[in-house]
Each structure stands twice: as structure tokens, then as C-alpha cells.
Scaffold this motif. Structure first.
Motif, PDB file in Angstrom:
ATOM      1  N   GLU A 123       0.814  -1.223   0.000  1.00  0.00           N
ATOM      2  CA  GLU A 123       0.000   0.000   0.000  1.00  0.00           C
ATOM      3  C   GLU A 123       0.844   1.268   0.000  1.00  0.00           C
ATOM      4  OE1 GLU A 123      -3.106   0.261  -0.412  1.00  0.00           O
ATOM      5  OE2 GLU A 123      -4.280  -1.226   0.656  1.00  0.00           O
ATOM      6  N   GLN A 135     -11.114   2.386  -3.576  1.00  0.00           N
ATOM      7  CA  GLN A 135     -11.763   3.238  -2.576  1.00  0.00           C
ATOM      8  C   GLN A 135     -13.284   3.190  -2.722  1.00  0.00           C
ATOM      9  OE1 GLN A 135      -9.465   4.188  -0.427  1.00  0.00           O
ATOM     10  NE2 GLN A 135     -11.241   4.739   0.830  1.00  0.00           N
ATOM     11  N   LYS A 167     -14.653   0.030  -1.377  1.00  0.00           N
ATOM     12  CA  LYS A 167     -14.745   0.019   0.084  1.00  0.00           C
ATOM     13  C   LYS A 167     -16.003   0.756   0.555  1.00  0.00           C
ATOM     14  CE  LYS A 167      -9.784  -0.487   0.746  1.00  0.00           C
ATOM     15  NZ  LYS A 167      -8.526   0.091   1.190  1.00  0.00           N
ATOM     16  N   GLU A 206     -15.032  -4.420   8.044  1.00  0.00           N
ATOM     17  CA  GLU A 206     -13.762  -3.702   8.165  1.00  0.00           C
ATOM     18  C   GLU A 206     -13.235  -3.478   6.752  1.00  0.00           C
ATOM     19  OE1 GLU A 206     -10.829  -1.730   8.711  1.00  0.00           O
ATOM     20  OE2 GLU A 206     -11.735  -2.273  10.633  1.00  0.00           O
ATOM     21  N   LYS A 211     -10.466  -1.862   5.796  1.00  0.00           N
ATOM     22  CA  LYS A 211      -9.009  -1.863   5.579  1.00  0.00           C
ATOM     23  C   LYS A 211      -8.589  -3.307   5.278  1.00  0.00           C
ATOM     24  CE  LYS A 211      -7.479   2.125   8.185  1.00  0.00           C
ATOM     25  NZ  LYS A 211      -8.741   2.693   8.662  1.00  0.00           N
ATOM     26  N   ASP A 239      -7.543  -0.493  13.336  1.00  0.00           N
ATOM     27  CA  ASP A 239      -6.741   0.162  12.298  1.00  0.00           C
ATOM     28  C   ASP A 239      -5.926  -0.888  11.544  1.00  0.00           C
ATOM     29  OD1 ASP A 239      -5.543   2.048  10.763  1.00  0.00           O
ATOM     30  OD2 ASP A 239      -4.412   3.008  12.350  1.00  0.00           O
ATOM     31  N   ASN A 240      -4.655  -0.647  11.388  1.00  0.00           N
ATOM     32  CA  ASN A 240      -3.761  -1.654  10.829  1.00  0.00           C
ATOM     33  C   ASN A 240      -3.150  -2.391  12.023  1.00  0.00           C
ATOM     34  OD1 ASN A 240      -1.028  -2.547  10.242  1.00  0.00           O
ATOM     35  ND2 ASN A 240      -1.382  -1.713   8.216  1.00  0.00           N
TER      36      ASN A 240
END
Lengths: 567, 40
Positions: free
Chosen positions: A68, A374, A377, A388, A390, A479-480
Motif C-alpha cells: 500500500e 476506494q 470500500k 472492516e 481496511k 486500524d492496521n
């Protein structure tokens, strides 16, 4: 997964657990259980230190991060070698001289009991949560990708780790970690070679790096001084240095690794071995992600890498819109192939103008591709509101499952299990040790026989294992994942490091000023986390500096408590 | 105690060992900076 993959996975896990249990069979005293019997050579210590830090999240998230955002994440480790040198030269000799079992024991001798117990408590809090995450993070991804129930995966990782950690303590953990590192490094090296040889024949490694670089993935070192950019040379050299000092110097899960050395020299060399090899190892793992990115420039990538959720969304009313995005995605991919051919032929012919045009076209196609991801998503969020979106942590595992040949899939899944087990084993080993040494033996039952403490150390390790599995069962995706773990560490590490630095280098500062400064410093970091957008690496610097400055100030203004002589 | 704390045989002191670790890191960062410029 094919039968061969299952055999490789099961054989690797069984061999590691059996080896750890066998290595720990002769542990008969609490000291050997806690400190490993002081017979470990430097290479075992070095590999054990590296395996402790390399959790499953490292192998799942880092390739996705390179895919990414490129290779810049490696800057996080730039301060680590300097930290290893500082620790080897200053702190490790002190730990050796005092023959302590946990880092927090040092603080009672230097300051007082309350400071020791507060730092031990902060460690138990953050490492207990961290151990839960180190089980949960790979479990949720493996469950989703392999179709296993989440609780079953949690249980497998947790129980396997508890078996050998409880049976052999520090010695079993360190010895198994050398083999776990061997599995991890060989698995990643094979994955790198496979992806490299899967690129079209006309594409060399140099071409692949030029393609990645043209699309912004080769910005490895960033010298800009922006505070809101997470990974720069400066944040790595300062924040990264503070994280490494705190993590390797004060976190019991690491301190316990090098306190098991047969001599001071072996422990020092183990740390320096980590200092030499850590950055190359992280570059290798990020490099796998980079090559996966280049691979997907020539092979159609999924529109969304968490494919289970994508298929679920295709069963909803958003299906027509998703299919239309997929058609557009395929078209952009076809155009990209055209631009890539132009790019490669311009590069090979040395036509600078054509190369510049091809690069521009390639970047535009990549932008469109990103915009489509995007949009996907957003659509997924409409179709499945709790999803989720991500998907970076799913990139590598999706590649492994869909592209690697039989056998290698099993090995790579074993890599992820080994990493989860190695990080969790160190954490449980340290949590059990800290609970028994700094809490139970110090404040609850101080005068028991050695066998009693050995039994309690094993019992507390089991209890922490169950707590970690319990936390893993209820955690939700943050998050990540790798960043979630690093943020959690950074919230607690700075203030604790401040206490240790005051202890080592400011000999005149007393216990109460440091204790108050630790409470205030911790509050400051929590407020910074809640109210500001400062990159998390800076939390370490802020927490540490607040504790040092406030300790000095309070030490100067607080009156000395004088002993009152009896009348 | 002194015998327990010898640097590796090829080096004369721990200071040399520390210089080796820091020097290799500086060299690696320099190479990575160069790679960032070449591949962009």
C-alpha cells in the motif's frame, strides 16, 4: 489448502511444541524457569530476541504495508542498532551485576518498592493486552481466509504456546524460537524467490524495482521534518530509538531473553546481533510485499483483498454496482498492461522522453485503480455496515493462498503460526515471571520454598495464557494491526523508559519524585494520544522527556524525608 | 568476570564491536537513500 499443506503445517507445529517441551524437561528450579539456567549462547539469544519482536502481525501486515505505502516503514527501525549499542554498553552490565530475574527488580534497589510495582503493573497491563493481540491478529485473518472458526484458531495458538512455555519456561521459549526463526526466514525467502520468478520473463529484478519506484513505493528514506508523517528518517532515529531503548531495555519479554545468556559477553553479542540483522530482515519482509505489488501489476489483483467479505457483499443489493466496478477494474488493468509494455520497452531502449510519458500514464492508471478500490470500500460499507474496509492485512495471505504452489502454502501458514507462537510465548513467559517475582513473591508470599515459586510461575503463565485467549476472543479489528500493537507499546514505553534512564544516569534523583513523574508522564501520553494527531513514535519521546524533566524538578523542590530519631 | 566479558576474538575491544554495528547501519542507510533516488 491441499493435504501436503496440512501435513507440512501440522508437522512443523508438532515438531516445535515437542522440541520445546523436550528442551524444558530438566527445568527443576524457579531460577532456571525464570532465567533459563544461564547457558544460552549469543546466537540463540539474538535469534530469540528477533523472534520475540517478529510476531505474526509482522508477517501479515508488513508485506501489506509495503504493497500500500511502499518501503518507508523500514525507517521505524533506524534507531534500533544505536539502542542495542547503548543497552549493551550501559544497562546490560548492571542487570548482570545485580543478577535480577526481572527488569523491575532493579527499580526497587535504585528507588523504592512503589516505583517497582507501578512499572511492573504498567508492563502487565500493556503486555497482557499485547499478548491477546498477538493471538487475535493472526487468528482473525487465518480464520477468515482458511474458513476456520475464530475461537478454534485462538485456541490452537494459545494452547500450543501454553504447553511448552509452562513446561520449560525461559529455556524452552528461547530454544524453540531459534527453530521458529529458521522456519520464518526460510518461508519468507522462498516466497520472495517464488514471486520474483513469477514475474514475466522479460522483467528483471531491476525492472521490477523501477516499476515499484515509478509508482511511489521506493521512497525508502524520507528526510522531511514533518511531525505528522509517521515514518521519516528523523522519527525513526529519535522515536524509533526511544521505542527500541524502552522495548529492549525495560520490557521483560525482551530482558528475559538476554538475561539467559551464559556470560555478559554472550548477552551483549545477542543484542548486537539483533542490531546488525534487524533492518536487513525487515527490508526482506517489506521486499516480499513490494514484489507482490509488482506481481499484481502483471496479474489481475482482487478489487478488495478480504475476498470473503467481497463475496458476502455480492449477495446483497449492492451486487450490480460491485459488478460494474469489477468490469471497470478489469478495463483499467488491461490499460495498465499497455502502459507497462511501453514503460519496459522505453527503459530497455533508453528513450528518456518515452519513458517519462509511460511513467506518467502508469501513474494515472494506478491512481484510477486506487480510486476504484476506494469506491469498492464505500460500497462494501453500504452493503455490510459492520465490515472492516481496511484490507492491507489480507494482501499477503490472499496472495499466499491464491498464488503459491502446494507445499509452500502450508509452509507460509506455518510461518504465521510460528511467529504468533514465538511472540506469545515470550509474552506469557514474561507475564508469568513478573507476576511471581514482582508481585507474588515480593508482596504476597515472600518466604516460600523454591518449588512453590516454580509451581506458581507455571500457574501464572497458564492464567496469563487464558487471559490472553479471553482478550483475543473479544478484541475487534483495530486500524492496521501492526500499528495497533506499536501504538499500544508507545503509549506505555516512554514514561517507563524515563524511569529507567533516571535510575541509570541521574543518581541523585529519589524514588517519590520519579513515582509522581511516572504517573504524570503516563497521563500526558494518554492525553496526547486522545487529543492530538502527533505520530505515535513521538509518544515515546514525550513520555520519556516529561518523566525525566519532572523527576529533576520534583527532586529539587520536594523536601527530603528525614528519619525521626526516637525520643 | 573479565574472562566472561571478552569481545569476539577478531576484535580488540567492545568499542570496535559497537563501531562495527553503527558503521554498518550508517552504510545501509546511505545505500537505502541512494536506492530511493535511483528508483523513483
Amino acid at each position: 489448502m491441499r493435504p501436503l499443506d496440512w501435513i507440512i503445517l501440522a508437522a512443523t507445529l508438532f515438531a516445535i511444541v515437542a522440541y520445546g517441551t523436550w528442551k524444558g524437561r530438566s527445568v527443576r528450579t524457579a531460577d532456571v524457569y525464570l532465567r533459563g539456567g544461564n547457558d544460552l549462547p549469543w546466537y540463540t539469544i539474538g535469534l530469540s530476541i528477533m523472534a520475540t519482536q517478529a510476531s505474526a502481525i509482522t508477517f501479515l501486515s508488513m508485506p501489506g504495508q509495503a504493497y500500500e505505502d511502499g518501503m518507508g516503514f523500514v525507517q521505524f527501525y533506524f534507531g534500533l542498532p544505536l539502542a542495542m549499542v547503548i543497552l549493551a554498553a550501559t544497562i546490560v552490565p548492571v542487570y548482570y551485576r545485580l543478577r535480577i530475574a526481572t527488569a523491575y527488580e532493579y527499580l526497587e534497589g535504585r528507588f523504592d518498592r512503589k516505583t517497582r510495582q507501578l512499572t511492573a503493573f504498567l508492563f502487565l497491563l500493556q503486555r497482557g493486552l499485547g499478548a491477546g493481540l498477538s493471538i487475535y491478529a493472526p487468528a482473525i485473518i487465518l480464520s477468515s481466509v482458511l474458513g476456520w472458526p475464530l475461537q478454534f484458531t485462538n485456541l490452537i495458538i494459545g494452547v500450543l504456546v501454553i504447553v511448552y512455555t509452562v513446561s520449560g519456561g525461559t529455556r524452552a521459549v528461547s530454544q524453540t524460537q531459534t527453530w521458529q526463526m529458521a522456519v520464518m526466514l526460510s518461508g519468507m525467502a522462498l516466497a520472495f524467490l517464488f514471486v520474483l520468478f513469477s514475474l514475466p520473463q522479460s522483467v528483471s529484478l531491476n525492472d521490477a524495482l523501477h516499476i515499484a519506484g515509478s509508482l511511489g513505493k521506493m521512497q525508502i528514506v524520507d528526510y522531511s521534518a514533518r511531525m505528522d508523517t509517521r515514518y521519516t528518517f528523523w522519527s525513526g532515529m529519535t522515536g524509533g530509538l526511544f521505542v527500541a531503548l524502552a522495548y529492549f531495555g525495560t520490557d521483560q519479554s525482551q530482558v528475559q531473553r538476554y538475561l539467559g545468556g551464559s556470560t555478559l559477553a554472550e548477552s551483549r553479542l545477542g543484542l548486537l546481533f539483533n542490531g546488525l540483522l534487524k533492518i536487513p530482515m525487515q527490508l526482506g519482509i517489506l521486499g516480499v510485499g513490494l514484489m507482490v505489488f509488482v506481481f499484481y501489476q502483471f496479474n489481475p489483483p482482487p478489487l478488495f483483498f478480504h475476498t470473503t467479505e467481497l463475496h458476502r457483499a455480492e449477495q446483497t443489493a449492492q451486487a450490480p454496482a460491485l459488478h460494474s466496478l469489477q468490469a471497470e477494474h478489469a478495463q483499467v488493468f488491461a490499460e495498465k498492461q499497455h502502459h507497462l509494455q511501453h514503460f519496459l520497452s522505453a527503459r530497455h531502449s533508453g528513450d528518456e522522453r518515452a519513458l517519462s510519458d509511460a511513467k506518467q500514464a502508469l501513474r494515472q492508471a494506478e491512481e484510477r485503480s486506487r480510486a476504484l478500490r476506494q469506491k469498492t470500500k464505500s460500497l462494501l460499507k453500504q452493503a455490510l455496515p459492520t465490515v472492516e474496509t481496511k484490507d492491507a492485512d489480507y494482501i499477503f495471505i490472499t496472495f499466499v493462498k491464491s498464488q503459491l504452489p502446494t507445499g509452500l502454502v502450508g509452509l507460509l501458514i506455518a510461518v504465521i503460526f510460528c511467529a504468533a507462537m514465538s511472540a506469545t510465548a515470550s509474552a506469557l513467559n514474561a507475564l508469568g515471571s513478573t507476576t511471581v517475582v514482582d508481585v507474588y513473591k515480593r508482596s504476597i508470599r515472600p518466604n516460600e520454598r523454591d518449588e512453590h515459586y516454580l509451581r506458581m510461575a507455571k500457574l501464572f503463565t497458564v492464567v496469563w495464557g487464558i487471559v490472553a485467549m479471553g482478550f483475543a476472543a473479544f478484541a475487534s479489528l483495530l486500524d492496521n494491526l501492526i500499528q495497533a500493537v506499536n501504538i499500544l507499546g508507545s503509549i506505555f514505553y516512554g514514561p517507563t523508559l524515563g524511569v529507567f534512564l533516571v535510575g541509570f544516569f541521574l543518581k541523585h534523583v529519589r524514588g517519590t519524585p520519579v513515582f509522581v513523574a511516572l504517573l504524570v508522564g503516563q497521563a500526558c501520553v494518554l492525553l496526547t494520544f486522545a487529543l492530538s494527531s502527533i505520530g505515535f513514535l513521538w509518544y515515546n519521546v514525550i513520555g520519556c522527556m516529561v518523566v525525566i524533566a519532572l523527576s529533576l524538578f520534583l527532586n529539587a523542590v520536594l523536601p527530603l524525608r528525614r528519619a525521626i530519631a526516637p525520643a | 568476570m573479565a574472562a566472561d566479558n571478552q569481545p569476539p576474538p577478531i576484535l580488540r575491544s567492545w568499542a570496535q564491536m559497537y563501531a562495527l554495528v553503527l558503521g554498518s547501519t550508517a552504510l545501509l542507510i546511505a545505500v537505502l537513500s541512494l536506492l530511493s533516488r535511483v528508483y523513483r
